[in-house]
Enzyme design. Structure first.
Site, PDB file in Angstrom:
ATOM      1  N   GLY A 200       0.840  -1.195   0.000  1.00  0.00           N
ATOM      2  CA  GLY A 200       0.000   0.000   0.000  1.00  0.00           C
ATOM      3  C   GLY A 200       0.871   1.239   0.000  1.00  0.00           C
TER       4      GLY A 200
ATOM      5  N   GLY B 258       0.303  -4.903   0.831  1.00  0.00           N
ATOM      6  CA  GLY B 258      -0.929  -4.788   0.053  1.00  0.00           C
ATOM      7  C   GLY B 258      -0.916  -5.597  -1.229  1.00  0.00           C
TER       8      GLY B 258
ATOM      9  N   GLU C 180       5.657  -5.299   7.887  1.00  0.00           N
ATOM     10  CA  GLU C 180       4.939  -4.251   8.640  1.00  0.00           C
ATOM     11  C   GLU C 180       5.442  -4.000  10.061  1.00  0.00           C
ATOM     12  OE1 GLU C 180       2.375  -5.465   5.268  1.00  0.00           O
ATOM     13  OE2 GLU C 180       3.516  -6.568   6.768  1.00  0.00           O
TER      14      GLU C 180
ATOM     15  N   ASP D  47      -1.308  -6.915   7.707  1.00  0.00           N
ATOM     16  CA  ASP D  47      -2.770  -6.842   7.539  1.00  0.00           C
ATOM     17  C   ASP D  47      -3.198  -7.515   6.234  1.00  0.00           C
ATOM     18  OD1 ASP D  47      -1.593  -4.798   6.011  1.00  0.00           O
ATOM     19  OD2 ASP D  47      -3.318  -3.489   6.189  1.00  0.00           O
TER      20      ASP D  47
END
Length: 338
Positions: free
Chosen positions: A98, A146, A169, A177
Site C-alpha cells: 500500500g 498490500g 509491517e 494486515d
C-alpha cells in the site's frame, strides 16, 4: 468575396477545427489510458488487471482500489469473462504494498483517507477471496504487504524466479494486515508467525515452497502463459488449472533446491509456539545458534508494540474466517493510525 462563399469557408474551417479537437481528445484519452494507474481490459476470455505504477513499484493507492473493485464485480457477473488475471507493469514488482507515504501524510493532515483506504482495501481483499471466477495473480517481482492482499486470497498465484515475498509491517509500526491474520497462521507449522514477526523475505521458488504461490513458472515463459490462458475458449476452472500445471511442470529453475528454511523449520516451530513475545525472545536467546541470534537481532529492531499486536493477531486469526479477520484488522489499523 460573396457572403455565401464566406459562410462556406467558415463552415469548412469550423469543421476542420472540430476534427482537430476530436483528434486531440482521442490522443489525450489514449495517452491517459496508457498512463493510468491501473489498466482494466477485456482480452479474449479474461478480464485483465494491470497495476501500472512501475516507478512506484506498483504501490496500491485508494484510486486504484476504487477502480479495481467495481470492475472485479462486473467481470464476476459477465458471462463472457471466464477468468480474471492480475499482474504488475514494469517487470520489477507485482505490487510492493500500500502507498503508506500517502496515508501517512493524510494522517498528519487529519484527513479521512486512512479510514477509507483500509476499509476499501480490505473489502477488495474479501471480494478477491469470494470471487466466483478463477482469479490468477502473476506475482512476478516484489510482492509485499498490500500486494500480497491482491494475490494470496485468489485461487491461483503464479511465482517466478524473480518473485520476492515479505510482510515487513512490524518494522514500520504496523502489523501484517490485508488478511495476514488469516493466511499466515495457515501456513506450515509456525512459518507464518516467523514471517510476520521478522519480515523475512522469501525469493523465487521458496515463495511456492512456502505455500504463498500455487504454481511456479520461469519468468521468460510468463507472457506465453498469459497468451495461452487468454486463448482458452469458455474454460472451466479445471482447464485453467491444467494450463498452469503444464507450465509449472516444465519449469526447471531451482527445481532441486530445498526450501531455504527447511533445515530450521523444527526450531522455528518450537521457538514461535510461545504465546508471548517475551517467551519467543527467551527461546531464541536460550538456543544461542547463529540463526537464532540472527532472528533475535532482527526482532530487536522491530516496533515492540507491533510485535505484540501481530502475535495476538495471528493467534486470534487462526480460528476466524477471513471476513472476521478483516473486521479485526480494520479496527487494529485505525487504532494504529490515530
Amino acid at each position: 468575396m460573396g457572403l455565401r462563399e464566406m459562410w462556406r469557408l467558415m463552415s469548412r474551417f469550423n469543421s476542420s477545427k472540430r476534427t482537430n479537437i476530436i483528434l486531440q481528445h482521442l490522443r489525450m484519452s489514449k495517452h491517459t489510458d496508457a498512463t493510468a494507474e491501473v489498466l482494466l481490459e477485456r482480452k479474449g476470455c479474461a478480464g485483465v488487471i494491470t497495476l501500472n505504477r512501475p516507478k512506484f513499484l506498483n504501490a496500491l493507492n485508494l484510486s486504484m482500489i476504487r477502480q479495481i473493485y467495481p470492475q472485479l464485480k462486473k467481470w464476476e457477473q459477465d458471462p463472457e469473462a471466464f477468468l480474471i488475471i492480475i499482474k504488475g507493469a514494469g517487470g520489477k514488482a507485482f505490487c510492493a504494498g500500500g502507498d503508506i507515504r500517502v496515508i501517512s501524510e493524510a494522517r498528519k493532515a487529519n484527513q479521512k483517507i486512512a479510514q477509507d483506504f483500509f476499509r476499501e482495501e480490505y473489502m477488495l481483499n474479501n471480494a478477491i477471496d469470494s470471487c466466483q471466477k478463477p482469479y490468477i495473480a502473476l506475482i512476478h517481482g516484489i510482492t509485499m504487504g498490500g500486494g500480497v492482499g491482491l494475490s494470496v486470497h485468489g485461487q491461483f498465484r503464479v511465482a517466478t524466479e524473480k518473485s520476492l515475498f515479505a510482510m515487513p509491517e512490524t518494522a514500520i509500526g504496523l502489523f501484517p494486515d490485508v488478511g495476514g491474520g488469516y493466511f499466515l497462521p495457515r501456513l506450515q507449522g509456525k512459518l507464518g508467525c516467523f514471517l510476520a514477526l521478522t519480515g523475512f523475505r522469501l525469493k523465487g521458488r521458496d515463495v511456492y515452497a512456502a505455500g504463498i504461490a500455487t504454481h511456479f513458472v520461469d519468468s521468460e515463459k510468463l507472457g506465453m502463459l498469459e497468451e495461452d490462458l487468454l486463448a482458452l475458449k469458455s474454460p472451466s476452472k479445471e482447464n485453467i488449472a491444467d494450463v498452469l500445471e503444464t507450465y509449472h511442470a516444465k519449469s526447471k529453475i531451482d527445481q532441486d533446491k530445498s526450501f531455504i528454511l527447511e533445515e530450521h523449520m523444527d526450531k522455528i516451530n518450537s521457538w514461535f509456539s510461545a504465546n508471548t513475545m517475551e517467551q519467543i525472545i527467551e527461546n531464541l536467546q536460550q538456543d544461542g545458534s547463529s540463526f537464532a541470534l540472527e532472528q533475535l537481532k532482527v526482532i530487536n529492531k522491530m516496533s515492540p508494540t507491533s510485535l505484540k499486536i501481530t502475535l495476538r493477531q495471528l493467534m486470534e486469526g487462526s480460528s476466524k474466517t477471513l471476513q472476521e479477520v478483516l473486521t479485526m484488522e480494520y479496527r487494529l489499523s485505525q487504532a494504529c493510525m490515530f
